[in-house]
Write an enzyme that holds these catalytic residues in place. Structure first.
Site, mmCIF file in Angstrom:
data_model
loop_
_atom_site.group_PDB
_atom_site.id
_atom_site.type_symbol
_atom_site.label_atom_id
_atom_site.label_comp_id
_atom_site.label_asym_id
_atom_site.label_seq_id
_atom_site.Cartn_x
_atom_site.Cartn_y
_atom_site.Cartn_z
ATOM 1 N N HIS A 262 0.837 -1.200 0.000
ATOM 2 C CA HIS A 262 0.000 0.000 0.000
ATOM 3 C C HIS A 262 0.881 1.263 0.000
ATOM 4 O O HIS A 262 0.740 2.139 -0.852
ATOM 5 C CB HIS A 262 -0.913 -0.019 1.231
ATOM 6 C CG HIS A 262 -1.850 1.143 1.312
ATOM 7 N ND1 HIS A 262 -3.162 1.070 0.919
ATOM 8 C CD2 HIS A 262 -1.669 2.420 1.730
ATOM 9 C CE1 HIS A 262 -3.746 2.252 1.091
ATOM 10 N NE2 HIS A 262 -2.857 3.089 1.585
ATOM 11 N N GLU A 263 1.796 1.312 0.949
ATOM 12 C CA GLU A 263 2.626 2.520 1.078
ATOM 13 C C GLU A 263 3.576 2.659 -0.108
ATOM 14 O O GLU A 263 3.854 3.771 -0.563
ATOM 15 C CB GLU A 263 3.387 2.519 2.407
ATOM 16 C CG GLU A 263 2.498 2.458 3.659
ATOM 17 C CD GLU A 263 1.387 3.509 3.685
ATOM 18 O OE1 GLU A 263 1.544 4.584 3.075
ATOM 19 O OE2 GLU A 263 0.328 3.256 4.314
ATOM 20 N N HIS A 266 1.788 4.393 -2.830
ATOM 21 C CA HIS A 266 1.878 5.850 -2.657
ATOM 22 C C HIS A 266 3.258 6.343 -3.087
ATOM 23 O O HIS A 266 3.397 7.377 -3.747
ATOM 24 C CB HIS A 266 1.675 6.222 -1.182
ATOM 25 C CG HIS A 266 0.248 6.178 -0.707
ATOM 26 N ND1 HIS A 266 -0.748 6.921 -1.287
ATOM 27 C CD2 HIS A 266 -0.343 5.502 0.320
ATOM 28 C CE1 HIS A 266 -1.902 6.705 -0.639
ATOM 29 N NE2 HIS A 266 -1.676 5.835 0.337
ATOM 30 N N GLU A 292 -4.604 7.810 -3.227
ATOM 31 C CA GLU A 292 -5.092 6.548 -2.679
ATOM 32 C C GLU A 292 -5.341 5.524 -3.788
ATOM 33 O O GLU A 292 -5.226 4.319 -3.566
ATOM 34 C CB GLU A 292 -6.364 6.807 -1.857
ATOM 35 C CG GLU A 292 -6.747 5.707 -0.898
ATOM 36 C CD GLU A 292 -5.733 5.461 0.224
ATOM 37 O OE1 GLU A 292 -4.800 6.271 0.412
ATOM 38 O OE2 GLU A 292 -5.860 4.423 0.899
HETATM 39 ZN ZN ZN Z 1 -3.157 5.197 1.682
#
Ligand code: ZN
Length: 499
Positions: A262-263, A266, A292
Site C-alpha cells: 500500500h505505502e 503511494h 489513494e
Molecule cells: Zn493510503
C-alpha cells in the site's frame, strides 16, 4: 517567462520547501525523535506552518495573482497559477482567529477523543466534537461554496469534488455493494484464514517486504523503508526522497506485506512526479483520492491477485518460513482475499471498505448542512452500520469514536479513500485495454509495464488536471463505479464459489 510568473514561481517554490520541511518533521516525529524532543519539535512545526501561511496569503502573492491569468496557453504555467490562486483564496477568506481556534480545538481534541474512546464514553467527546463541527461550519461559510457547505471542506483534500457528484457515485456504489457483501457472506466457499495466523518470524517478513518493494519498482536510492505503529508514506520535496513505513506482527503477516505494498503504491506515485517541477503544483500529486488510487491498485488489485503471486509465492513460502509449507497458492490467494462485514474501518477488506466510507460521507454531509446534530451521532452511526455493513456496534468506541479524523477537525477527508478504490479500478481497466496481455505479464513477474502506464497517464501530470479530469484523460471516461464492481465480481465470486 513573464516577470510576474517568475516571481510567483519563486514564491511557490518557497512554499513547497516549507511543505518539505513539514513532511520531514512529521517523519522524524514518527520514526526517529526521542520522546523529550516533542517540545522543540512542536515549536518548529508551528513556526513552519505560520511562515507558510504568511507566504501563501501575502499581499504580494495577491498582487501577482491579479496580474496572472489561469487560462494561460502553457499548461505548466496555467496549472501553477490556478493552484496558487485556489490555495490563496482558501487561505485569505478564513479569518486568522478562526484558523487558530480550529487548530487549538483540534490539537486538544485528539487527546480528549483518545481518552473518551478508551473510556467508551461519548459524552466526554461530544462537547469537543460539537465545537469542532460549529467551527468547521463557520470555515465552510467563510471559504464559500456553490451548493453545499461540505464542498468547501472536501476541496481541501479532493480539489473540485462536489457533494452532489460524490453523492451520486456513492449512492450507486452502495446500491451494488450491499448485495455483493451479503452474497459473499452467505457463499458456500469460505476461505480458511487460519493459515494467516501462524508463526511468521519478523526477519523473513522484513526480507520479503524489501524484495517486494524492489520488485514493484520502488527506488531505494530515492527512498527508505522504516517501521512505525501506523504505516505511512511521505515525500520530502518530490520524488528524490520518498519514505515509507510498515509494521510487523509475528503471528499475522498481512499487515506487514500488504501495508508495505500500500505505502509503496503511494511512494511510486511520488517517485513518478516530474523532478523539473519539484516544489511547484505541477510537480505535486493531484488529489488524495488519486494518491489513494495508487496505493489501493498496488496493494489490492495487483498485490492480492493470483497473477502477482504466480511467480512469487514460492519465494514468499521460503522467506516467511515453515508456516506456509503445504499451503497451496489457491488457498493462500483465497485467505488474503477474505471478506467479512466488520465494525472497524481500518481492518475492513476491500469489498466492505467502501460501505464504511459511504457511512462517514453521509454523516459528514448531514453534519455540515445541520441535518444531523452532535448528540444524534451515535444513534445515526449505529443505524447506518446495521443498514450498510450488516453489523451493529456494541459500543461507541467501536462505533462513531473509532477514527481520529473528526477529533482533528478533518471533515471531508474520508471520501478520498473510497474514491481511491474507484479510480484505481478504472485506471487498471484502461491499462488492460491499452495493454491486452497485461495480466499475463504480471503473471510472468513483470509489473514494470503497468507502472510505466501509470507513469505516463497519471504520475507525470502532477496537478495539471483535477481528479475527474485526469480520470477522463487517462481512461476516456468520467469516474464510474462499473470498473470497480466488475473487478470485485470477477475476483471474489470464483473465490467464494459463486461464479
Ligand atoms: Zn493510503
Amino acid at each position: 517567462m513573464s516577470d510576474a510568473y517568475a516571481k510567483l514561481l519563486d514564491k511557490l517554490r518557497d512554499i513547497g520547501k516549507l511543505d518539505a520541511l513539514d513532511a520531514l518533521l512529521e517523519w522524524d516525529q514518527d520514526v526517529m525523535m526521542p520522546p523529550k524532543g516533542i517540545t522543540a519539535h512542536a515549536e518548529c512545526v508551528a513556526f513552519v506552518a505560520s511562515e507558510r501561511h504568511k507566504l501563501r496569503t501575502s499581499p504580494e502573492m495577491g498582487e501577482l495573482l491579479e496580474q496572472l491569468n489561469d487560462a494561460d496557453n502553457d499548461p505548466v504555467r496555467a496549472t501553477n497559477v490556478r493552484e496558487a490562486r485556489r490555495k490563496y483564496k482558501r487561505a485569505v477568506k478564513v479569518p486568522a482567529e478562526l484558523i487558530s481556534e480550529i487548530a487549538r480545538t483540534a490539537s486538544k481534541g485528539r487527546d480528549i477523543w483518545a481518552a473518551a474512546r478508551k473510556a467508551n464514553d461519548y459524552a466526554k467527546f461530544s462537547p469537543t466534537l460539537g465545537k469542532l463541527i460549529k467551527l468547521k461550519r463557520e470555515q465552510a461559510q467563510a471559504i464559500g461554496f456553490k451548493e453545499h457547505p461540505y464542498d468547501a471542506l472536501m476541496d481541501e483534500y479532493e480539489p473540485g469534488a462536489t457533494t452532489k457528484d460524490v453523492g451520486v457515485v456513492f449512492d450507486e456504489l452502495r446500491r451494488q455493494l450491499v448485495p455483493l457483501v451479503r452474497a459473499l457472506a452467505d457463499a458456500p466457499n469460505q476461505p480458511d484464514v487460519s493459515i494467516l495466523h501462524r508463526s511468521y518470524p519478523r526477519p523473513g517478513q522484513e526480507k520479503l517486504c524489501r524484495k517486494l518493494a524492489e520488485d514493484l519498482g520502488f527506488d531505494f536510492d530515492a527512498g527508505r523503508l522504516d517501521v512505525t505503529v501506523h504505516p505511512f508514506c511521505t515525500s520530502i520535496g518530490g520524488g528524490g526522497d520518498v519514505r515509507v513505513t510498515t509494521r510487523y506482527d509475528e503471528q499475522f503477516f498481512p499487515p506487514a506485506i500488504f501495508g508495505l505494498m500500500h505505502e509503496v503504491g503511494h511512494g511510486l506515485y511520488e517517485q513518478g512526479l516530474e523532478p523539473e517541477h519539484v516544489f511547484t503544483p505541477m510537480g505535486m500529486y493531484c488529489s488524495l483520492g488519486i494518491h489513494e488510487s495508487q496505493s489501493r491498485l498496488w496493494e489490492n488489485m495487483v498485490g492480492r491477485s493470483k497473477a502477482f503471486w504466480q511467480t512469487r509465492y514460492a519465494l514468499a513460502q521460503e522467506m516467511l518460513g515453515a508456516s506456509l509449507a503445504g499451503v497451496s497458492l489457491d488457498a493462500f490467494h483465497a485467505a488474503i482475499n477474505h471478506v467479512a462485514p466488520s465494525l472497524i474501518r481500518v481492518e475492513a477488506d476491500e469489498v466492505t471498505y467502501g460501505l464504511h466510507i459511504i457511512l462517514r460521507f453521509e454523516m459528514e454531509r448531514d453534519i455540515l448542512s445541520g441535518k444531523l446534530e452532535v448528540d444524534d451521532v451515535p444513534e445515526a452511526w449505529n443505524a447506518k452500520m446495521t443498514e450498510l455493513v450488516g453489523v451493529t456496534p456494541p459500543n461507541d468506541a467501536q462505533g462513531c469514536m473509532q477514527d481520529v479524523h473528526w477529533s482533528m477537525g478533518a471533515f471531508g477527508y474520508f471520501p478520498t479513500y473510497a474514491l481511491g478504490n474507484l479510480y484505481a479500478a478504472q485506471f487498471l481497466a484502461a491499462a488492460k485495454r491499452d495493454i491486452p496481455d497485461l495480466v499475463d505479464r504480471i503473471a510472468a513477474g513483470d509489473t514494470r509495464t503497468l507502472l510505466d502506464w501509470l507513469r505516463r497517464n497519471v504520475h507525470r501530470h502532477g496537478m495539471r488536471y483535477q481528479a475527474n479530469e485526469l480520470c477522463r484523460e487517462a481512461t476516456g471516461e468520467s469516474l464510474s463505479v462499473a470498473p470497480f464492481m466488475q473487478y470485485l465480481e470477477t475476483k471474489f465470486k470464483p473465490i467464494y464459489g459463486l461464479a
